[in-house]
Scaffold this active site. Structure first.
Site, PDB file in Angstrom:
ATOM      1  N   ASP A  61     -21.343  10.968  14.672  1.00 33.99           N
ATOM      2  CA  ASP A  61     -22.414   9.984  14.537  1.00 33.99           C
ATOM      3  C   ASP A  61     -22.802   9.347  15.868  1.00 33.99           C
ATOM      4  OD1 ASP A  61     -22.199  10.350  11.700  1.00 33.99           O
ATOM      5  OD2 ASP A  61     -20.409   9.104  11.790  1.00 33.99           O
TER       6      ASP A  61
ATOM      7  N   GLY B 265     -24.631  14.958   9.365  1.00 35.78           N
ATOM      8  CA  GLY B 265     -25.911  14.369   8.987  1.00 35.78           C
ATOM      9  C   GLY B 265     -26.632  13.977  10.250  1.00 35.78           C
ATOM     10  N   HIS B 266     -27.730  14.647  10.539  1.00 34.12           N
ATOM     11  CA  HIS B 266     -28.470  14.352  11.758  1.00 34.12           C
ATOM     12  C   HIS B 266     -29.824  13.747  11.421  1.00 34.12           C
ATOM     13  CE1 HIS B 266     -26.105  17.562  14.210  1.00 34.12           C
ATOM     14  NE2 HIS B 266     -25.411  16.491  13.927  1.00 34.12           N
TER      15      HIS B 266
ATOM     16  N   LYS C 168     -26.225  12.759  18.198  1.00 32.07           N
ATOM     17  CA  LYS C 168     -26.427  14.109  18.760  1.00 32.07           C
ATOM     18  C   LYS C 168     -27.785  14.665  18.357  1.00 32.07           C
ATOM     19  CE  LYS C 168     -22.805  15.926  16.846  1.00 32.07           C
ATOM     20  NZ  LYS C 168     -22.082  14.771  16.342  1.00 32.07           N
TER      21      LYS C 168
ATOM     22  N   GLN D  15     -20.061  17.134  13.876  1.00 29.56           N
ATOM     23  CA  GLN D  15     -18.829  16.353  13.976  1.00 29.56           C
ATOM     24  C   GLN D  15     -18.538  16.066  15.459  1.00 29.56           C
ATOM     25  OE1 GLN D  15     -18.569  19.206  11.591  1.00 29.56           O
ATOM     26  NE2 GLN D  15     -19.540  17.658  10.345  1.00 29.56           N
TER      27      GLN D  15
HETATM   28  P1  IMP Z   1     -14.666  16.730   6.020  1.00 30.41           P
HETATM   29  O1  IMP Z   1     -15.308  17.300   7.256  1.00 30.41           O
HETATM   30  O2  IMP Z   1     -15.656  16.431   4.921  1.00 30.41           O
HETATM   31  O3  IMP Z   1     -13.514  17.554   5.543  1.00 30.41           O
HETATM   32  O4  IMP Z   1     -14.049  15.298   6.434  1.00 30.41           O
HETATM   33  C1  IMP Z   1     -12.963  15.178   7.317  1.00 30.41           C
HETATM   34  C2  IMP Z   1     -13.104  13.951   8.209  1.00 30.41           C
HETATM   35  O5  IMP Z   1     -14.184  14.148   9.122  1.00 30.41           O
HETATM   36  C3  IMP Z   1     -13.429  12.656   7.452  1.00 30.41           C
HETATM   37  O6  IMP Z   1     -12.819  11.563   8.125  1.00 30.41           O
HETATM   38  C4  IMP Z   1     -14.942  12.555   7.583  1.00 30.41           C
HETATM   39  O7  IMP Z   1     -15.399  11.241   7.430  1.00 30.41           O
HETATM   40  C5  IMP Z   1     -15.136  13.081   8.989  1.00 30.41           C
HETATM   41  N1  IMP Z   1     -16.467  13.653   9.213  1.00 30.41           N
HETATM   42  C6  IMP Z   1     -16.923  14.854   8.792  1.00 30.41           C
HETATM   43  N2  IMP Z   1     -18.170  15.041   9.211  1.00 30.41           N
HETATM   44  C7  IMP Z   1     -18.532  13.967   9.929  1.00 30.41           C
HETATM   45  C8  IMP Z   1     -19.712  13.617  10.675  1.00 30.41           C
HETATM   46  O8  IMP Z   1     -20.704  14.344  10.770  1.00 30.41           O
HETATM   47  N3  IMP Z   1     -19.670  12.400  11.289  1.00 30.41           N
HETATM   48  C9  IMP Z   1     -18.592  11.597  11.252  1.00 30.41           C
HETATM   49  N4  IMP Z   1     -17.474  11.896  10.596  1.00 30.41           N
HETATM   50  C10 IMP Z   1     -17.432  13.079   9.939  1.00 30.41           C
END
Ligand code: IMP
Length: 416
Positions: free
Chosen positions: A14, A41-42, A17, A183
């Protein structure tokens, strides 16, 4: 200036990017996503309209740009089709010329989504999109790939291709390519705060394995850092202001009327400037609209962490960085930067929870900087803040972002 540029998230995601990729995509001929799925989420703002993408590369709103969803990603076919339909409705063309999907990318199934509601997933605080279970099947060698479902998904079929050859040919012919990370560094399954991480490699190395491009073909790597830090979900966060429990209790700022919102913001700002950590954190959350694009959850907020920043420089081999949301810090009397953990830094969850952060205190600024377009026109205190981060990270800043719109960007160096 490079022909091939990887952009990664430097913190816990977040960082903005999407906006930086969108800004650079104007110069790119190809934008490729290499890891993750619709856990990302962009938000991209173009000409007054706001677009939210979870799977489509951010270059999709640019005419003439080829967008590739690489083999390292995991795809929820329904979500992707919905994103395409929304864009088409808004007047954008999505065809074989501007979207290619790797035949080797893995498919997220209903079972993956169900498994991602487990107690373990909740403990990690996953997005619940089936990401981890899908990668488990991939590594377990019994996953389903896009090539397996191509025949039954008519809308996507023409896009499903051997993207490895396509991308390498584009690089060979001198096209400008952006590798769009999702991420972030500290969520990397190998290098992040394990086990509070995602299930893929968002760090720069993932750009190679996730697209089939060799490391010698990567020209430069930049990271996007937010001018402060946020984190969603569980896990250690050394520079956190207030606690996650406190953040969870807040009513969403976006549900309030503008007048009620302004009043609360003024009260919180006053308390923040009396040095209440929680209120500083809340002020950043309100000013920065720090609520998840994917889940709507309030994000945890904290001071810029230069120790974690230096780690991101190391594991990604960064040649520069971009600093976003500098405008959000406006109105704070003092701004802190963490410059030490009081010992060696270990970025596993267990190691990081032992960190004892110490801080440098910088002067804040009152002015609204969202209209500034030249670096020299930033208030002196804002320039000093940016330059202190450059000094602590040991790499130069390339872009400073002062608002969500494409033109709210101060360019120090051309990246592409
Ligand atoms: P998962 O990717 O859904 O398995 O989540 C694993 C961890 O990564 C959790 O703490 C999520 O909140 C975090 N996470 C996954 N995608 C994002 C992102 O795009 N931004 C911020 N945190 C993320």
């Amino acid at each position: 200036m490079a022909n091939t540029l990887v952009i990664v998230g430097g913190q816990w995601g977040d960082e903005g990017k999407g906006k930086i990729v969108d800004f650079l995509a104007e110069k790119a001929q190809v934008v490729v996503r290499y890891s993750g799925g619709n856990n990302a989420g962009h938000t991209v703002m173009v000409g007054g309209a706001t677009y939210k993408f979870h799977l489509l590369p951010s270059g999709i709103v640019h005419k003439g740009t080829l967008n590739i969803i690489g083999n390292g990603t995991v795809i929820d076919v329904e979500v992707l089709q919905r994103e395409i339909a929304t864009l088409e409705k808004a007047g954008f063309k999505v065809d074989e010329q501007n979207l290619a999907i790797s035949s080797a990318a893995h498919v997220i199934t209903e079972r993956h989504k169900q498994l991602d509601t487990s107690e373990h997933s909740q403990k990690i605080g996953t997005t619940g999109r089936g990401i981890g279970p899908c990668y488990m099947d991939k590594i377990g060698r019994h996953g389903v790939r896009m090539s397996d479902v191509a025949a039954s998904v008519k809308r996507l079929k023409p896009h499903i291709k051997d993207t490895v050859t396509l991308l390498n040919q584009a690089i060979h012919s001198g096209k400008k390519v952006l590798f769009e990370g999702a991420q972030a560094t500290l969520l990397d399954v190998d290098h992040g705060t394990y086990p509070y991480v995602t299930s893929s490699n968002p760090t720069a190395g993932g750009a190679c394995t996730g697209t089939g491009v060799g490391p010698t073909k990567i020209g430069a790597v930049t990271a996007v850092f937010k001018a402060y830090v946020t984190r969603v979900g569980e896990g250690p966060f050394p520079t956190e202001l207030g606690t996650y429990e406190q953040a969870k209790q807040e009513t969403s700022f976006s549900n309030l009327t503008p007048e009620a919102g302004m009043k609360i913001k003024r009260d919180v700002q006053a308390k923040a400037n009396r040095n209440s950590d929680y209120d500083i954190g809340r002020y950043l959350r309100m000013q920065g609209m720090e609520y998840g694009t994917t889940t709507g959850r309030p994000r945890r907020t904290g001071w810029f962490d230069a120790v974690a920043g230096r780690y991101a420089v190391m594991v990604n081999g960064l040649s520069s960085f971009c600093l976003t949301k500098l405008d959000v810090l406006g109105g704070l009397k003092e701004i802190k930067i963490c410059d030490s953990y009081g010992g060696s830094a270990d970025f596993s969850a267990a190691g990081l929870s032992q960190a004892k952060p110490s801080y440098l205190t910088m002067k804040g600024w009152e002015q609204d900087i969202s209209k500034v377009r030249e670096y020299d026109e930033l208030p002196q205190a804002a320039q000093e803040y940016v330059e202190k981060i450059e000094e602590l990270l040991g790499v130069p800043v390339a872009i400073v972002s002062v608002g969500p719109k494409r033109d709210q960007s101060i360019v120090r160096t051309s990246l592409l």
